[in-house]
Enzyme design. Structure first.
Site, PDB file in Angstrom:
ATOM      1  N   GLY A 193       2.823  -1.048   4.231  1.00  0.00           N
ATOM      2  CA  GLY A 193       3.006   0.345   3.837  1.00  0.00           C
ATOM      3  C   GLY A 193       4.482   0.647   3.639  1.00  0.00           C
ATOM      4  O   GLY A 193       5.058   0.416   2.576  1.00  0.00           O
ATOM      5  N   GLY A 194       5.133   1.147   4.700  1.00  0.00           N
ATOM      6  CA  GLY A 194       6.519   1.625   4.629  1.00  0.00           C
ATOM      7  C   GLY A 194       7.484   0.696   3.904  1.00  0.00           C
ATOM      8  O   GLY A 194       8.225   1.130   3.014  1.00  0.00           O
TER       9      GLY A 194
ATOM     10  N   HIS B  92      -9.472   1.075   4.513  1.00  0.00           N
ATOM     11  CA  HIS B  92      -8.221   1.231   5.263  1.00  0.00           C
ATOM     12  C   HIS B  92      -8.472   2.128   6.478  1.00  0.00           C
ATOM     13  O   HIS B  92      -9.280   3.066   6.403  1.00  0.00           O
ATOM     14  CB  HIS B  92      -7.147   1.843   4.351  1.00  0.00           C
TER      15      HIS B  92
ATOM     16  N   GLU C  71      -5.472  -5.168  10.313  1.00  0.00           N
ATOM     17  CA  GLU C  71      -4.458  -4.148  10.556  1.00  0.00           C
ATOM     18  C   GLU C  71      -4.770  -3.423  11.863  1.00  0.00           C
ATOM     19  O   GLU C  71      -5.574  -2.473  11.870  1.00  0.00           O
ATOM     20  CB  GLU C  71      -4.458  -3.125   9.417  1.00  0.00           C
TER      21      GLU C  71
ATOM     22  N   ASN D 137       0.872  -1.173   0.000  1.00  0.00           N
ATOM     23  CA  ASN D 137       0.000   0.000   0.000  1.00  0.00           C
ATOM     24  C   ASN D 137       0.910   1.224   0.000  1.00  0.00           C
ATOM     25  O   ASN D 137       1.498   1.548   1.026  1.00  0.00           O
ATOM     26  CB  ASN D 137      -0.887  -0.019   1.252  1.00  0.00           C
ATOM     27  N   TRP D 138       1.009   1.867  -1.144  1.00  0.00           N
ATOM     28  CA  TRP D 138       1.951   2.987  -1.257  1.00  0.00           C
ATOM     29  C   TRP D 138       1.396   4.286  -0.681  1.00  0.00           C
ATOM     30  O   TRP D 138       2.092   5.305  -0.658  1.00  0.00           O
ATOM     31  CB  TRP D 138       2.357   3.185  -2.723  1.00  0.00           C
ATOM     32  N   LYS D 139       0.133   4.270  -0.267  1.00  0.00           N
ATOM     33  CA  LYS D 139      -0.497   5.474   0.287  1.00  0.00           C
ATOM     34  C   LYS D 139      -0.235   6.673  -0.636  1.00  0.00           C
ATOM     35  O   LYS D 139      -0.175   6.507  -1.843  1.00  0.00           O
ATOM     36  CB  LYS D 139       0.000   5.737   1.711  1.00  0.00           C
TER      37      LYS D 139
HETATM   38  C1  PEP Z   1      -0.618  -0.001   5.745  1.00  0.00           C
HETATM   39  O1  PEP Z   1      -0.399   0.948   5.028  1.00  0.00           O
HETATM   40  O2  PEP Z   1      -1.672  -0.622   5.590  1.00  0.00           O
HETATM   41  C2  PEP Z   1       0.394  -0.395   6.724  1.00  0.00           C
HETATM   42  C3  PEP Z   1       0.225  -1.493   7.395  1.00  0.00           C
HETATM   43  O3  PEP Z   1       1.486   0.443   6.879  1.00  0.00           O
HETATM   44  P1  PEP Z   1       2.904   0.074   7.586  1.00  0.00           P
HETATM   45  O4  PEP Z   1       3.359  -1.219   7.000  1.00  0.00           O
HETATM   46  O5  PEP Z   1       3.795   1.214   7.240  1.00  0.00           O
HETATM   47  O6  PEP Z   1       2.639  -0.045   9.057  1.00  0.00           O
END
Ligand code: PEP
Length: 251
Positions: free
Chosen positions: A234-235, A96, A168, A10-12
Site C-alpha cells: 500500500g503506502g 482485501h 496480509e 495497491n493504491w487504495k
Molecule cells: C495493502 O494495502 O494491502 C497494504 C499491505 O498496505 P501497507 O503496505 O500500507 O501496509
C-alpha cells in the site's frame, strides 16, 4: 519450482487521474529494464483506463481493487468483470481486509468473485490474513485455512495454478508493523500446504505475496524466504522512488 516474483501496488483510494498517470509515467522509465519481476499497479476504478493507456508497451500491469461477479444488470455502483478487462486490467485484488472489514466481504463472496475473474481471463490476487485479536487468540492458522478453503474452493487445477494469494496480517497493514520474515514464512508455508491439499502440484506454482507495511528497507529480508513470492504494497507503492526500490529488491 522457480516462481517469478510479483510486486503489486495497491493504491487504495488515492490519486486523481492526472496524479496516477504522472506516477506511472515516472515509474515506467525507472523500471524499464526489469524483466525478472512482474509489476502490477492497482489504482482506483476511475484511473484504470488512463493508466492502462499510459502503461501500454511497458512492463507494468494494471489491476483493479475489486470486482463484481455478475456480468451485467441492475447492480448500481458495481463493476462487471468484462468492464475491467475492457478498461485494460489483467489482474484484480479480491477480498482485501479493508473490504472484508468495512464492506461486508466474506469468503463466499470472495469465491464468487474469484471464479468470475478467472472466467474473464483476469488473474485474481486473493487476500487472506488474521486480525490482531485472532493472532493473540492463537487462531491464525485456522483463519487462514478457512479463508483459503472457502474463498478458493472449486477451481480447476489450471486456474488454481494461475491465481495469486496475498497473505496480509491485518495488524500489519498501514500500521508500520511488519510481520518478521520468519512469522510471514511460517504462514506462507502453511497456506501453500493447505492449497496443496486442495489442488496438488498447483501449490508449487501459485504465487503467495506478503503484504503489511512492506518497505524498501525490509523487502530484501522478506523476499529471501522460500515461500514469499512478492509483495502487495500500500503506502510504499504510492511514490515512484520507493516502488522502484521494491521492484528492484534484488539489486
Ligand atoms: C495493502 O494495502 O494491502 C497494504 C499491505 O498496505 P501497507 O503496505 O500500507 O501496509
Amino acid at each position: 519450482m522457480a516462481r517469478k516474483p510479483l510486486m503489486a501496488g495497491n493504491w487504495k483510494m488515492n490519486k486523481t487521474i492526472p496524479e496516477a498517470v504522472a506516477m506511472v509515467k515516472e515509474l515506467k522509465g525507472k523500471i524499464a529494464d526489469v524483466k525478472d519481476v512482474d509489476v502490477l499497479i492497482c489504482p482506483t476504478f476511475t484511473a484504470i483506463a488512463a493508466l492502462a493507456n499510459e502503461a501500454k508497451g511497458s512492463n507494468i500491469n494494471i489491476g483493479a481493487q475489486d470486482i463484481f461477479w455478475e456480468a451485467k444488470g441492475a447492480f448500481t455502483g458495481e463493476i462487471a468483470p468484462n468492464m475491467l478487462v475492457d478498461a485494460g486490467c489483467t489482474y484484480v485484488i479480491i477480498g482485501h481486509s479493508e473490504r472484508r472489514q468495512y464492506f461486508g466481504e466474506t469468503n463466499e463472496t470472495v469465491n464468487k468473485k474469484v471464479k468470475a475473474a478467472l472466467a474473464n481471463g483476469l488473474i485474481p490476487v486473493v487476500c487472506v490474513g488474521e486480525t490482531l485479536k485472532e493472532r493473540e487468540d492463537d487462531v491464525t492458522f485456522k483463519v487462514i485455512e478457512s479463508q483459503i478453503r472457502e474463498g478458493l474452493k472449486d477451481l480447476s487445477k489450471e486456474d488454481a495454478a494461475k491465481i495469486v494469494i496475498a497473505y496480509e496480517p491485518v495488524w500489519a497493514i498501514g500500521t508500520g508493523k511488519t510481520a518478521t520474515p520468519d512469522q510471514a514464512q511460517e504462514v506462507h508455508a502453511f497456506a501453500r500446504k493447505v492449497y496443496g491439499e486442495m489442488y496438488g502440484d498447483a501449490c508449487q506454482q501459485v504465487r503467495i505475496l506478503y503484504g503489511g507495511s512492506v518497505k524498501p528497507d525490509n523487502v530484501k529480508e522478506l523476499m529471501k524466504k522460500e515461500d514469499i513470492d512478492g509483495g502487495l504494497v500500500g503506502g510504499a507503492s504510492l511514490k515512484a522512488d520507493s516502488f522502484e526500490a521494491l521492484v528492484k529488491f534484488n539489486n
